[in-house]
Design a protein around this motif. Structure first.
Motif, short mmCIF file in Angstrom:
data_model
loop_
_atom_site.label_atom_id
_atom_site.label_comp_id
_atom_site.label_asym_id
_atom_site.label_seq_id
_atom_site.Cartn_x
_atom_site.Cartn_y
_atom_site.Cartn_z
N ARG A 70 67.42 -3.31 -78.59
CA ARG A 70 68.29 -2.19 -78.27
C ARG A 70 69.70 -2.74 -78.06
NH1 ARG A 70 69.34 -2.03 -72.80
NH2 ARG A 70 67.86 -3.11 -71.43
N THR B 42 75.22 3.61 -79.86
CA THR B 42 73.91 3.16 -79.42
C THR B 42 73.06 2.77 -80.62
OG1 THR B 42 74.00 4.65 -77.50
CG2 THR B 42 71.84 3.80 -78.14
N ASP C 158 69.61 2.35 -82.39
CA ASP C 158 68.32 2.99 -82.25
C ASP C 158 67.20 1.95 -82.09
OD1 ASP C 158 69.48 5.50 -82.54
OD2 ASP C 158 69.31 5.45 -84.72
N SER D 266 76.59 7.82 -82.07
CA SER D 266 77.15 8.22 -80.78
C SER D 266 77.06 9.73 -80.68
CB SER D 266 78.61 7.77 -80.66
OG SER D 266 79.45 8.52 -81.53
N PRO E 96 80.16 5.72 -76.55
CA PRO E 96 79.45 4.48 -76.87
C PRO E 96 78.60 4.63 -78.12
CG PRO E 96 78.45 5.55 -74.98
CD PRO E 96 79.72 6.29 -75.27
N TYR F 117 80.24 -0.32 -76.09
CA TYR F 117 80.81 0.58 -75.08
C TYR F 117 82.24 0.17 -74.76
CZ TYR F 117 79.67 -3.22 -71.83
OH TYR F 117 79.60 -4.43 -71.20
N VAL G 117 74.23 -1.56 -77.53
CA VAL G 117 75.27 -0.55 -77.34
C VAL G 117 76.64 -1.21 -77.46
CG1 VAL G 117 75.27 -0.85 -74.82
CG2 VAL G 117 76.10 1.29 -75.82
N ALA H 208 72.61 3.35 -86.01
CA ALA H 208 73.37 3.50 -84.78
C ALA H 208 74.07 4.85 -84.79
CB ALA H 208 74.39 2.37 -84.63
#
Length: 332
Positions: free
Chosen positions: A219, A255, A257, A275, A253, A223, A221, A273
């Motif tokens: 996982r 994210t 998947d 947002s 952000p 940000y 992110v 990915a």
């Protein structure tokens, strides 16, 4: 707001003092199955060619002595190496270059027969290297690196590309989990309008080396993502009518998947990915969608990667699309 060249960026560039080439073959990207690459091999990847003029960059090379950057297979990008940008010369520790020179002296090329001036496009490049090195065939190389090249001189996304690589192999743990963190920097170009912007942010990626049954879980992110003009001025990103904040300086952000098949045995990672943004009624909608890709290096000590994300730019009432291509290097 202008961002000065940081000490981290100086160290990053000094690591490539011998000017070793960052060269990629002409053919399209290969997979582990047909390339024969395994955990002990260096891996090089480039953007696949597409209908949006992406994937045309086939080789780049950084020259530490002149602090210049050469790019192959891009049309009308001058006849000299790219130079470090004036004033706004780094972003989040990654070096920034342009093809037309600090004062626009390289914005034309002369026809050798007639002397006619041929206008060149203004290409921009981001270059990043690992803080760590490794030896490959007796030569000291950065453990990983990436380059992104785009231009805002088209009314479409325009010609460009990205490259990223791991030098040396990787040792993937058999169990346990790890978290990686580091910096992100990107270039934003537009479909339906011209111009170019930059982005910066922070990245965190966690890997579960025990799950899933067939592949490890991941996982991630991006940000604290901020947007800058081509000259370094910070910009609001969501538009004047956004219900969240009409002066919002931080983009949503991105994210990664979570799912199986994200991490391969040779250390490569890839997936989707996105947002989201809030709506006036309190709900949410998908704002940006795209992909991420990268390579784990060393004793699972770092990851180099690329994110490509598309959206409709809310600042222009849905008339213009934007593509952001960002690179990152994260460490345990």
């Amino acid at each position: 707001m202008f961002l000065p060249l940081s000490a981290a960026a100086l160290l990053l560039l000094a690591a490539c003092g011998d000017g070793q080439p960052f060269v990629f073959p002409e053919e399209e990207e290969t997979t582990e199955e047909d390339s024969g690459e395994g955990p002990g091999d260096s891996i090089r990847r480039s953007e696949e060619r597409d209908a949006d003029e992406g994937g045309f960059v086939t080789a780049v090379q950084y020259d530490a002595a002149s602090d210049s950057f050469s790019v192959d297979n891009i049309p009308f990008d001058g006849d000299r190496p790219y130079e470090r940008q004036a004033r706004f010369d780094s972003l989040n520790g990654f070096a920034l270059y342009d093809s037309v020179g600090s004062f626009g002296d390289d914005s034309v090329v002369l026809d050798p027969e007639t002397g006619a001036r041929i206008r060149q496009f203004d290409y921009r490049a981001i270059y990043g290297e690992s803080r760590d090195t490794t030896r490959v065939d007796g030569q000291l190389q950065p453990r990983s690196r990436f380059a992104i090249i785009r231009t805002g001189d088209y009314r479409s996304y325009g010609f460009g590309g990205f490259l990223y690589e791991r030098n040396g192999g990787v040792e993937i743990p058999k169990d346990g989990q790890a978290v990686f963190s580091g910096d992100y920097a990107g270039i934003r170009v537009f479909d339906g309008g011209t111009g170019l912007e930059y982005s910066s942010g922070d990245v965190e990626i966690a890997v579960d080396f025990e799950d899933f049954t067939e592949d490890d879980g991941l996982r991630g992110v991006v940000y604290n993502r901020r947007i800058f003009s081509s000259g370094g001025r910070e910009l609001a990103v969501l538009g004047p009518n956004d219900p969240l904040n009409d002066e919002a300086l931080v983009a949503p952000p991105l994210t990664f998947d979570v799912g199986p098949g994200v991490v391969q045995s040779n250390g490569e990672i890839s997936g989707t990915a996105s947002s989201t943004r809030e709506l006036e009624d309190g709900g949410t909608e998908v704002f940006e969608e795209g992909t991420f890709m990268g390579i784990i290096g060393g004793e699972a000590q770092e990851i180099v990667g690329i994110v490509v994300i598309d959206s409709t730019d809310p600042r222009y009432e849905g008339r213009i699309k934007v593509r952001e291509t960002g690179g990152f290097i994260v460490y345990r």
